[in-house]
Write a protein that holds these residues in place. Sequence first.
Motif, short mmCIF file in Angstrom:
data_model
loop_
_atom_site.label_atom_id
_atom_site.label_comp_id
_atom_site.label_asym_id
_atom_site.label_seq_id
_atom_site.Cartn_x
_atom_site.Cartn_y
_atom_site.Cartn_z
N THR A 76 -13.39 -2.40 -4.48
CA THR A 76 -13.35 -1.73 -3.17
C THR A 76 -14.51 -0.76 -3.02
OG1 THR A 76 -10.95 -1.95 -2.99
CG2 THR A 76 -11.97 -0.21 -1.70
N GLN A 87 -7.51 6.46 1.69
CA GLN A 87 -7.53 6.06 0.29
C GLN A 87 -7.85 7.23 -0.62
OE1 GLN A 87 -11.05 4.26 -1.41
NE2 GLN A 87 -9.88 2.44 -1.97
N GLN A 88 -8.87 8.02 -0.25
CA GLN A 88 -9.26 9.15 -1.08
C GLN A 88 -8.20 10.26 -1.08
OE1 GLN A 88 -12.21 9.18 -3.15
NE2 GLN A 88 -11.72 7.08 -2.60
N TRP A 115 -5.68 9.09 -3.49
CA TRP A 115 -6.24 9.22 -4.84
C TRP A 115 -6.23 10.69 -5.29
CZ3 TRP A 115 -7.02 6.66 -9.06
CH2 TRP A 115 -7.88 7.16 -10.04
N LEU A 128 -9.82 4.58 6.96
CA LEU A 128 -9.15 3.99 5.81
C LEU A 128 -9.68 4.58 4.50
CD1 LEU A 128 -8.95 0.22 6.86
CD2 LEU A 128 -7.08 1.86 6.70
N TYR A 131 -11.03 -6.74 -1.37
CA TYR A 131 -9.96 -5.79 -1.04
C TYR A 131 -8.60 -6.34 -1.48
CZ TYR A 131 -13.43 -3.66 2.13
OH TYR A 131 -14.54 -3.05 2.66
N ILE A 145 -2.03 3.82 -2.04
CA ILE A 145 -3.36 3.25 -2.27
C ILE A 145 -3.33 1.73 -2.09
CG2 ILE A 145 -5.21 2.96 -3.95
CD1 ILE A 145 -4.29 5.61 -5.24
N SER A 174 -10.50 -1.02 -8.50
CA SER A 174 -10.98 0.05 -7.62
C SER A 174 -12.48 -0.04 -7.39
CB SER A 174 -10.61 1.41 -8.21
OG SER A 174 -11.26 1.61 -9.46
N THR A 215 -3.25 0.89 1.55
CA THR A 215 -4.58 1.11 2.13
C THR A 215 -5.51 -0.05 1.82
OG1 THR A 215 -4.27 3.50 1.83
CG2 THR A 215 -6.49 2.73 2.29
N SER A 216 -5.44 -0.57 0.59
CA SER A 216 -6.27 -1.73 0.23
C SER A 216 -5.90 -2.95 1.06
CB SER A 216 -6.11 -2.04 -1.27
OG SER A 216 -6.66 -0.99 -2.04
N ASP A 265 -8.04 -6.00 -5.21
CA ASP A 265 -7.72 -4.62 -5.55
C ASP A 265 -6.26 -4.31 -5.22
OD1 ASP A 265 -7.96 -1.97 -6.31
OD2 ASP A 265 -8.90 -1.33 -4.44
#
Length: 440
Positions: A65, A149-150, A153, A145, A208, A121, A62, A124-125, A211
Amino acid sequence: MDTSESSPADSTQTQPPSQRQTSEPAAAPRAGWRRWAMDTRPLRIPAYRRLWSSTIVTAVGSQLTAVAVPKQIYDITGSSAWVGAASLAGLVPLIVFALWGGAVADTMDRRKLLLITNCGIAVTSLLFWLQAVGGLESVAALMVLLAMQQAFWGLNAPARNASIARLVPEAQLPAANALGSTVMQTGQVVGPLLAGALIPVIGLPELYLIDALALCVTVWAVYRLPKLPPTAIAAARRAGVRAIVEGFRYMSMHKVLLLSFLADIVAMVFGMPRALFPQLAAETYGSYGEGLALGLLFAAIPIGAVLGGLFSGTFSRARRHGWMVIGAVVAWGLAVAGFGLSGNLWLATGFLAVAGLADMVSMVFRGAILLSAATDEMRGRMQGVFTVVVAGGPRLADVLHGTAGSAFGARTAVTAGGLLVVVVMLALAAAMPALRRYRI
């Protein structure tokens, strides 16, 4: 064999803490150096070991990224303002979905929620990788993006943290939190260093991809967890605004939970000086080399936290959790004030490392209080608030310290902030005895 189902060895770990502790034999006291070393008893529990092992991989991945996104935005725009705007773009969905994710974690199988969000997640990566490989060079796409991702998370973190209390006995919660926090802090040190070394060799897009591949390991580890269904009462509720409001009401009625959040807010908002590191590196420690000074200042707090975790055997066995939080926050404030008064780079780094150790102690016992003082049907929502506090506090500190540093000078702002942490924390402890009285 389908390992996603609970095996006999795992099934006892999903019982409520009160049921588990009666059958667990008392641990023999550790002698010599082992009493200081990290308490690894939770790793003997297969389900917790799987959850923790997945964290080792993603803690570093993580951070790759986390370095790649601002680096790519700066490469596209040449502007630090855009980098800051991207940080805010990620904060809003994190706050919203962490609060909602806490409510969801209380109403559905937490293992299933972890599977869904970790897959999100990972996807998204992959999308981050595809846009970088395709040479899209769109800041808007990166911010979208990052928001996705957040959001994932925010949904993931409350379920992950709330699950720990279902996997380990209550007496081992501090040790489990120390294990998890040490891994995350190690990732914050190793990840950025690894990213800096890899970018010139393999390029930015591949960070990326690494990850995303690391997240596949996490998904597999979560798949092998036992089922973590909600309680019958929680399962009958809907994860909506009313459930979130109920969580805040529950927190306000349980002063020890409220104070655990306030302790972190006080420490981070008044005492996190990272926004002033560039100014201090240039103005106060420039004679040592601005680059060296900046790197040491940013690395010192997580290094201190890692060292605290490695030698957490003694404090992870403490029973007066409230006093441990109070003492840790006061120690953090004093160390930050000492940092502000230090004109020597190595002394300043030492004070920040002590602050990092104190922060580790605070994290361990605040986390243990949240898991032990809250009922299972409320743990997800409490962890959602916890995620918001942890993410939002340092960002508010950046604004406060940046403004104060410009007005009064960086060292004055840091020293005053550290002393303010001590005064406010002691005042809270004196005015509201719930925290200092709390013990297991």
